[in-house]
Write an enzyme that holds these catalytic residues in place. Structure first.
Site, PDB file in Angstrom:
ATOM      1  N   LYS A 167       0.850  -1.190   0.000  1.00 45.54           N
ATOM      2  CA  LYS A 167       0.000   0.000   0.000  1.00 45.54           C
ATOM      3  C   LYS A 167       0.886   1.240   0.000  1.00 45.54           C
ATOM      4  O   LYS A 167       2.052   1.211   0.425  1.00 45.54           O
ATOM      5  CB  LYS A 167      -0.930   0.017   1.223  1.00 45.54           C
ATOM      6  CG  LYS A 167      -0.216   0.074   2.589  1.00 45.54           C
ATOM      7  CD  LYS A 167       0.187   1.463   3.015  1.00 45.54           C
ATOM      8  CE  LYS A 167       0.999   1.466   4.311  1.00 45.54           C
ATOM      9  NZ  LYS A 167       1.559   2.816   4.631  1.00 45.54           N
ATOM     10  N   ASP A 175      -2.588  -0.974  10.016  1.00 46.66           N
ATOM     11  CA  ASP A 175      -2.735  -1.031   8.560  1.00 46.66           C
ATOM     12  C   ASP A 175      -3.471  -2.280   8.083  1.00 46.66           C
ATOM     13  O   ASP A 175      -3.866  -2.354   6.914  1.00 46.66           O
ATOM     14  CB  ASP A 175      -1.363  -0.987   7.874  1.00 46.66           C
ATOM     15  CG  ASP A 175      -0.796   0.418   7.780  1.00 46.66           C
ATOM     16  OD1 ASP A 175      -1.583   1.388   7.861  1.00 46.66           O
ATOM     17  OD2 ASP A 175       0.434   0.551   7.638  1.00 46.66           O
ATOM     18  N   PRO A 226       9.635  -4.702   0.211  1.00 43.05           N
ATOM     19  CA  PRO A 226      10.718  -4.487   1.168  1.00 43.05           C
ATOM     20  C   PRO A 226      10.196  -4.345   2.592  1.00 43.05           C
ATOM     21  O   PRO A 226       9.083  -3.863   2.820  1.00 43.05           O
ATOM     22  CB  PRO A 226      11.392  -3.207   0.672  1.00 43.05           C
ATOM     23  CG  PRO A 226      10.430  -2.568  -0.267  1.00 43.05           C
ATOM     24  CD  PRO A 226       9.594  -3.655  -0.834  1.00 43.05           C
ATOM     25  N   VAL A 227      11.010  -4.785   3.548  1.00 40.55           N
ATOM     26  CA  VAL A 227      10.637  -4.782   4.969  1.00 40.55           C
ATOM     27  C   VAL A 227      10.916  -3.419   5.579  1.00 40.55           C
ATOM     28  O   VAL A 227      11.898  -2.752   5.219  1.00 40.55           O
ATOM     29  CB  VAL A 227      11.418  -5.890   5.715  1.00 40.55           C
ATOM     30  CG1 VAL A 227      11.111  -5.864   7.208  1.00 40.55           C
ATOM     31  CG2 VAL A 227      11.095  -7.253   5.119  1.00 40.55           C
ATOM     32  N   GLY A 230       3.554  -1.278   4.128  1.00 40.89           N
ATOM     33  CA  GLY A 230       2.557  -2.170   4.711  1.00 40.89           C
ATOM     34  C   GLY A 230       2.726  -3.630   4.375  1.00 40.89           C
ATOM     35  O   GLY A 230       1.741  -4.378   4.371  1.00 40.89           O
ATOM     36  N   GLY A 231       3.950  -4.076   4.088  1.00 41.20           N
ATOM     37  CA  GLY A 231       4.156  -5.474   3.692  1.00 41.20           C
ATOM     38  C   GLY A 231       3.718  -6.471   4.736  1.00 41.20           C
ATOM     39  O   GLY A 231       2.993  -7.432   4.444  1.00 41.20           O
ATOM     40  N   GLY A 232       4.121  -6.259   5.978  1.00 43.50           N
ATOM     41  CA  GLY A 232       3.739  -7.176   7.055  1.00 43.50           C
ATOM     42  C   GLY A 232       2.244  -7.172   7.294  1.00 43.50           C
ATOM     43  O   GLY A 232       1.630  -8.225   7.529  1.00 43.50           O
ATOM     44  N   SER A 266      -0.064  -6.427   5.076  1.00 41.55           N
ATOM     45  CA  SER A 266      -0.722  -7.066   3.941  1.00 41.55           C
ATOM     46  C   SER A 266      -0.612  -8.585   4.020  1.00 41.55           C
ATOM     47  O   SER A 266      -1.560  -9.310   3.681  1.00 41.55           O
ATOM     48  CB  SER A 266      -0.124  -6.556   2.627  1.00 41.55           C
ATOM     49  OG  SER A 266      -0.954  -6.887   1.544  1.00 41.55           O
TER      50      SER A 266
END
Length: 283
Positions: free
Chosen positions: A10, A136, A94-95, A100-102, A104
């Site tokens: 996001k 998120d 990317p972390v 919002g990778g984690g 998502s």
């Protein structure tokens, strides 16, 4: 039986926090959209009650610190599910990047297990649960352009939605701690972006007005600690972006384009300055 979910990153087209709640958490006023940079989360239900998480990223914890693990455990406890889950995450986002990778990934696990465990929960219920994992997650459960308020749990999916756009993203080689940035918010001196103007621009499909109105109240805080953010922003604008903005608490900076050719030119230029750059479309 297994389910594979796409967990899209996001970005925050607009991010504001009007005040802090008595519990110390910020009130949010944000416009968020999802982009075609995504992790893929494979979830398999098991007869044993254990939850096992693995990923192809060396930067991601595979224990209780992982948001996907927390989401599965929360769903299991809340509905007294006897089954367990094996979760495999193919990491492309990317972390600690403000994308919002984690969250998502966690949202993808909630959607997948809702199917695998036959819970039949509506998205609104999954989003409400997701807030207990991270602010998120409720947005990521929906994954559509939305106006997000409250603690992050009040999601108004926009209709009409954002017209398809091209985006260039660049992440400097730093990781930002969201809690540390939130602790530094000084509400007496915070500059508030015009969230209403962003919403109006999306509603009428005015790309130029949208790009001009984009803003992030937290950008000065993160950029003050990490000058690389400001450097990338200035480079993008020098290369031809009308505006560039930090997403979330950073450090990723993005620019929005209505033409692929312009986006491609900026992408070609910025990746010579920043090795971790992406050219993607909105979803």
């Amino acid at each position: 039986m297994r389910v594979v979910e796409k967990a899209a990153a996001k970005i925050n087209l607009g991010l504001d926090t009007p005040f802090r709640h008595e519990d110390g958490m910020p009130e949010w006023n944000m416009v968020m959209t999802s982009i075609d940079l995504a992790d893929y989360v494979e979830v398999r239900s098991t007869a044993r009650s254990s939850i096992v998480v693995s990923s192809d990223s060396g930067f991601l914890p595979n224990d209780q610190r992982n948001l996907a693990f927390q989401a599965a455990s929360l769903l299991q406890r809340t509905f007294n599910v006897k089954q367990g889950a094996v979760i495999k995450i193919q990491k492309n986002i990317p972390v600690a990047a403000g994308l919002g990778g984690g969250s998502s990934d966690a949202a993808a696990v909630l959607r997948a297990l809702n199917t695998l465990w036959d819970l039949k929960l509506p998205l609104a219920e999954l989003a409400k649960l997701g807030l207990k994992v991270d602010s998120d997650v409720p947005y990521c459960v929906y994954g559509k352009t939305a106006h997000v308020t409250g603690y992050g749990e009040q999601i108004r999916v926009l209709d009409p939605s954002l017209k398809p756009v091209w985006l260039v993203l660049a992440k400097p080689n730093v990781s930002v701690s969201t809690p540390s940035i939130l602790r530094q918010i000084d509400y007496d001196h915070l500059e508030h972006p015009e969230i209403a103007s962003i919403l109006d621009a999306i509603e009428v499909g005015d790309h130029a007005a949208l790009v001009t109105a984009m803003g992030n109240a937290l950008e000065p805080i993160s950029a003050g600690r990490y000058p690389e953010i400001k450097q990338i922003k200035e480079r993008m604008q020098a290369y031809g972006a009308t505006n560039a903005l930090m997403s979330g608490t950073g450090p990723t900076v993005f620019a929005v384009f209505d033409k692929q050719s312009r986006a491609q030119r900026v992408f070609n230029s910025i990746r010579g300055f920043c090795s971790e750059a992406y050219l993607v479309r909105s979803l």
